[in-house]
Motif scaffolding. Structure first.
Motif, PDB file in Angstrom:
ATOM      1  N   GLU A 174       0.991  -1.236  -0.027  1.00 63.83           N
ATOM      2  CA  GLU A 174      -0.066  -0.051   0.032  1.00 63.83           C
ATOM      3  C   GLU A 174       0.851   1.336  -0.037  1.00 63.83           C
ATOM      4  OE1 GLU A 174      -3.343   0.478  -0.315  1.00 63.83           O
ATOM      5  OE2 GLU A 174      -3.618  -1.592  -0.558  1.00 63.83           O
ATOM      6  N   ALA A 175       1.964   1.390   0.986  1.00 65.82           N
ATOM      7  CA  ALA A 175       2.706   2.384   0.656  1.00 65.82           C
ATOM      8  C   ALA A 175       3.504   2.527  -0.814  1.00 65.82           C
ATOM      9  CB  ALA A 175       4.155   2.010   1.860  1.00 65.82           C
ATOM     10  N   LYS A 176       3.732   1.586  -1.285  1.00 63.55           N
ATOM     11  CA  LYS A 176       4.362   1.764  -2.593  1.00 63.55           C
ATOM     12  C   LYS A 176       3.376   2.087  -3.519  1.00 63.55           C
ATOM     13  CE  LYS A 176       6.637  -0.978  -6.336  1.00 63.55           C
ATOM     14  NZ  LYS A 176       7.301  -2.207  -6.674  1.00 63.55           N
ATOM     15  N   LYS A 177       2.033   1.730  -3.707  1.00 61.58           N
ATOM     16  CA  LYS A 177       0.987   2.187  -4.397  1.00 61.58           C
ATOM     17  C   LYS A 177       0.751   3.602  -4.128  1.00 61.58           C
ATOM     18  CE  LYS A 177      -2.472  -0.591  -4.395  1.00 61.58           C
ATOM     19  NZ  LYS A 177      -3.855  -1.188  -4.142  1.00 61.58           N
ATOM     20  N   LEU A 178       0.863   4.141  -2.945  1.00 59.50           N
ATOM     21  CA  LEU A 178       0.708   5.590  -2.712  1.00 59.50           C
ATOM     22  C   LEU A 178       1.520   6.219  -3.328  1.00 59.50           C
ATOM     23  CD1 LEU A 178      -0.695   8.058  -1.154  1.00 59.50           C
ATOM     24  CD2 LEU A 178       0.529   7.111   0.893  1.00 59.50           C
ATOM     25  N   ALA A 179       3.100   5.735  -3.058  1.00 56.61           N
ATOM     26  CA  ALA A 179       4.159   6.271  -3.452  1.00 56.61           C
ATOM     27  C   ALA A 179       4.281   6.617  -5.198  1.00 56.61           C
ATOM     28  CB  ALA A 179       5.728   5.599  -3.210  1.00 56.61           C
ATOM     29  N   LEU A 180       3.776   5.687  -5.748  1.00 57.21           N
ATOM     30  CA  LEU A 180       3.677   5.697  -7.257  1.00 57.21           C
ATOM     31  C   LEU A 180       2.686   6.615  -7.631  1.00 57.21           C
ATOM     32  CD1 LEU A 180       3.868   2.020  -8.278  1.00 57.21           C
ATOM     33  CD2 LEU A 180       5.586   3.726  -8.510  1.00 57.21           C
ATOM     34  N   MET A 181       1.501   6.732  -6.945  1.00 54.41           N
ATOM     35  CA  MET A 181       0.287   7.813  -7.197  1.00 54.41           C
ATOM     36  C   MET A 181       0.774   9.234  -7.053  1.00 54.41           C
ATOM     37  SD  MET A 181      -3.313   8.211  -5.319  1.00 54.41           S
ATOM     38  CE  MET A 181      -3.567   6.531  -5.292  1.00 54.41           C
ATOM     39  N   ILE A 182       1.661   9.381  -6.113  1.00 58.08           N
ATOM     40  CA  ILE A 182       2.269  10.653  -5.760  1.00 58.08           C
ATOM     41  C   ILE A 182       3.246  11.272  -7.023  1.00 58.08           C
ATOM     42  CG2 ILE A 182       3.826  12.115  -4.134  1.00 58.08           C
ATOM     43  CD1 ILE A 182       2.553  10.366  -2.008  1.00 58.08           C
ATOM     44  N   ALA A 183       4.056  10.233  -7.233  1.00 59.23           N
ATOM     45  CA  ALA A 183       5.033  10.487  -8.379  1.00 59.23           C
ATOM     46  C   ALA A 183       4.386  10.787  -9.821  1.00 59.23           C
ATOM     47  CB  ALA A 183       6.031   9.228  -8.635  1.00 59.23           C
ATOM     48  N   GLU A 184       3.311  10.114  -9.951  1.00 59.63           N
ATOM     49  CA  GLU A 184       2.575  10.715 -11.062  1.00 59.63           C
ATOM     50  C   GLU A 184       2.129  11.976 -11.237  1.00 59.63           C
ATOM     51  OE1 GLU A 184      -0.860   8.239 -11.090  1.00 59.63           O
ATOM     52  OE2 GLU A 184       0.031   6.485 -11.815  1.00 59.63           O
ATOM     53  N   ARG A 185       2.222  12.862 -10.071  1.00 53.38           N
ATOM     54  CA  ARG A 185       1.852  14.349  -9.978  1.00 53.38           C
ATOM     55  C   ARG A 185       3.092  15.413 -10.360  1.00 53.38           C
ATOM     56  NH1 ARG A 185      -2.004  10.715  -8.872  1.00 53.38           N
ATOM     57  NH2 ARG A 185      -4.052  11.843  -8.409  1.00 53.38           N
ATOM     58  N   PRO A 186       2.960  16.346 -11.128  1.00 54.99           N
ATOM     59  CA  PRO A 186       4.019  17.198 -11.129  1.00 54.99           C
ATOM     60  C   PRO A 186       4.906  17.382  -9.823  1.00 54.99           C
ATOM     61  CG  PRO A 186       2.345  18.101 -12.163  1.00 54.99           C
ATOM     62  CD  PRO A 186       1.653  17.200 -11.320  1.00 54.99           C
ATOM     63  N   ALA A 187       6.353  17.026 -10.022  1.00 53.30           N
ATOM     64  CA  ALA A 187       7.235  17.153  -8.821  1.00 53.30           C
ATOM     65  C   ALA A 187       6.861  18.756  -8.289  1.00 53.30           C
ATOM     66  CB  ALA A 187       8.473  16.815  -9.278  1.00 53.30           C
ATOM     67  N   LYS A 188       7.402  19.655  -8.783  1.00 51.75           N
ATOM     68  CA  LYS A 188       7.245  21.180  -8.274  1.00 51.75           C
ATOM     69  C   LYS A 188       6.296  21.285  -7.726  1.00 51.75           C
ATOM     70  CE  LYS A 188       8.974  25.618  -8.892  1.00 51.75           C
ATOM     71  NZ  LYS A 188       7.805  26.396  -8.034  1.00 51.75           N
ATOM     72  N   SER A 189       4.908  21.171  -8.110  1.00 50.86           N
ATOM     73  CA  SER A 189       3.510  21.371  -7.844  1.00 50.86           C
ATOM     74  C   SER A 189       3.322  20.549  -6.496  1.00 50.86           C
ATOM     75  CB  SER A 189       2.353  21.037  -8.657  1.00 50.86           C
ATOM     76  OG  SER A 189       2.652  21.684  -9.735  1.00 50.86           O
ATOM     77  N   VAL A 190       3.743  19.239  -6.234  1.00 50.96           N
ATOM     78  CA  VAL A 190       3.718  18.666  -5.161  1.00 50.96           C
ATOM     79  C   VAL A 190       4.370  19.349  -4.123  1.00 50.96           C
ATOM     80  CG1 VAL A 190       4.097  16.308  -3.843  1.00 50.96           C
ATOM     81  CG2 VAL A 190       2.877  16.555  -6.210  1.00 50.96           C
ATOM     82  N   ALA A 191       5.873  19.561  -4.395  1.00 52.76           N
ATOM     83  CA  ALA A 191       6.683  19.967  -3.323  1.00 52.76           C
ATOM     84  C   ALA A 191       6.157  21.403  -2.842  1.00 52.76           C
ATOM     85  CB  ALA A 191       7.999  20.296  -3.980  1.00 52.76           C
ATOM     86  N   ASP A 192       5.720  22.320  -3.671  1.00 52.72           N
ATOM     87  CA  ASP A 192       5.024  23.548  -3.446  1.00 52.72           C
ATOM     88  C   ASP A 192       3.942  23.386  -2.573  1.00 52.72           C
ATOM     89  OD1 ASP A 192       7.463  24.681  -4.670  1.00 52.72           O
ATOM     90  OD2 ASP A 192       6.158  25.245  -6.229  1.00 52.72           O
ATOM     91  N   ILE A 193       3.078  22.623  -2.865  1.00 47.71           N
ATOM     92  CA  ILE A 193       1.618  22.261  -1.875  1.00 47.71           C
ATOM     93  C   ILE A 193       2.355  21.868  -0.774  1.00 47.71           C
ATOM     94  CG2 ILE A 193      -0.037  21.025  -1.585  1.00 47.71           C
ATOM     95  CD1 ILE A 193      -0.304  20.969  -4.788  1.00 47.71           C
ATOM     96  N   LYS A 194       2.993  20.791  -0.368  1.00 44.17           N
ATOM     97  CA  LYS A 194       3.525  20.490   0.918  1.00 44.17           C
ATOM     98  C   LYS A 194       4.142  21.588   1.590  1.00 44.17           C
ATOM     99  CE  LYS A 194       7.067  17.819   3.428  1.00 44.17           C
ATOM    100  NZ  LYS A 194       7.903  16.388   3.445  1.00 44.17           N
ATOM    101  N   ARG A 195       5.012  22.487   0.884  1.00 47.41           N
ATOM    102  CA  ARG A 195       5.593  23.607   1.691  1.00 47.41           C
ATOM    103  C   ARG A 195       4.493  24.629   2.148  1.00 47.41           C
ATOM    104  NH1 ARG A 195       7.620  28.701   0.653  1.00 47.41           N
ATOM    105  NH2 ARG A 195       9.237  29.236   2.104  1.00 47.41           N
ATOM    106  N   ALA A 196       3.730  24.706   1.146  1.00 48.62           N
ATOM    107  CA  ALA A 196       2.761  25.888   1.474  1.00 48.62           C
ATOM    108  C   ALA A 196       1.715  25.471   2.732  1.00 48.62           C
ATOM    109  CB  ALA A 196       1.762  26.323   0.462  1.00 48.62           C
TER     110      ALA A 196
END
Length: 249
Positions: free
Chosen positions: A191-213
């Motif tokens: 399940e952790a791997k499945k979640l990781a792959l789902m996250i990796a499909e999203r644009p890297a910068k957007s995900v990082a910026d959302i986390k930070r914000a």
């Protein structure tokens, strides 16, 4: 010397495994230092999008290794260095541009529970058990949880969990919001791997910026909370009464 942390990069995922199974992956200086290094390597690797922290053997991590209490409290400087090393892991997790997943099974206790709370997503196996033992010893919590947990679960529940130090199951973790999801133990890493792959499909910068914000907006008092925690934790570690309580435990 056997590695206390094993890190494997697999595609866009860094698998970071706590590896002291004979001590239920209890935290000593070697484990903390190697975990810091593993997180730094993953942070520096551009291809890594997600970090999964998990434990070898029967537990995620049983908290501080009380066999090392004498080393951790041999001087105020040693205690200061130990507590700051633990707190630095929190800063690495929360300030990382990667998404950090805690895959928790077995016992998740004290400082390790606080690290799990620092993670962006927390998957708990249905076999997981957790608690905050620090106040029972006369010590203090770390990881910014006096701010983070209070904002997540409310002040009354945070006080209950931290002051009373009662042992809880995965269902309770989900109920109060410490766990994002509870899954069968045999399916935890899948399940952790499945979640990781789902996250990796999203644009890297957007995900990082959302986390930070989100972290900056939601956890605005993290630094202040950790300053208070560090001072209180050092005092607790150096207390003869607290050391005696921990040894009896």
């Amino acid at each position: 010397m056997t590695a206390a942390v094993i890190s494997i990069h697999e595609g866009s995922t860094a698998w970071v495994k706590l590896n002291r199974p004979e001590r239920l992956n209890a935290m000593n200086r070697q484990l903390v230092d190697e975990l810091a290094e593993a997180l730094s390597r993953a942070e520096a690797e551009e291809s890594i999008r997600v970090i999964i922290v998990h434990g070898e053997g029967r537990a995620f991590c049983s908290g501080d290794d009380l066999k090392d209490l004498d080393v951790q409290t041999e001087s105020e400087a040693a205690t200061q260095a130990w507590v700051e090393a633990i707190q630095d892991i929190t800063l690495q997790i929360m300030r990382s541009r990667k998404i950090v997943i805690a895959a928790v099974h077995g016992w998740c206790v004290g400082g390790a529970l606080e690290w799990a709370i620092n993670c962006d997503f927390r998957l708990f196996a249905d076999s997981a058990r957790w608690f905050f033992p620090e106040v029972s010893y006369g010590f203090f919590v770390t990881g910014g949880v006096t701010a983070l947990l209070t904002k997540q679960v409310g002040p009354q529940v945070a006080k209950e969990l931290i002051m009373f130090g009662e042992r809880h199951d995965a269902k309770k973790a989900l109920e109060v919001g410490i766990a994002w999801k509870v899954v069968p133990a045999a399916e935890l890493l899948g399940e952790a791997k499945k979640l990781a792959l789902m996250i990796a499909e999203r644009p890297a910068k957007s995900v990082a910026d959302i986390k930070r914000a989100i972290n900056v907006g939601f956890h605005s008092s993290l630094d202040e909370a950790m300053t208070i925690e560090t001072t209180a934790t050092i005092h607790g570690f150096l207390s003869a009464e607290s050391q005696a309580r921990a040894r009896r435990f």
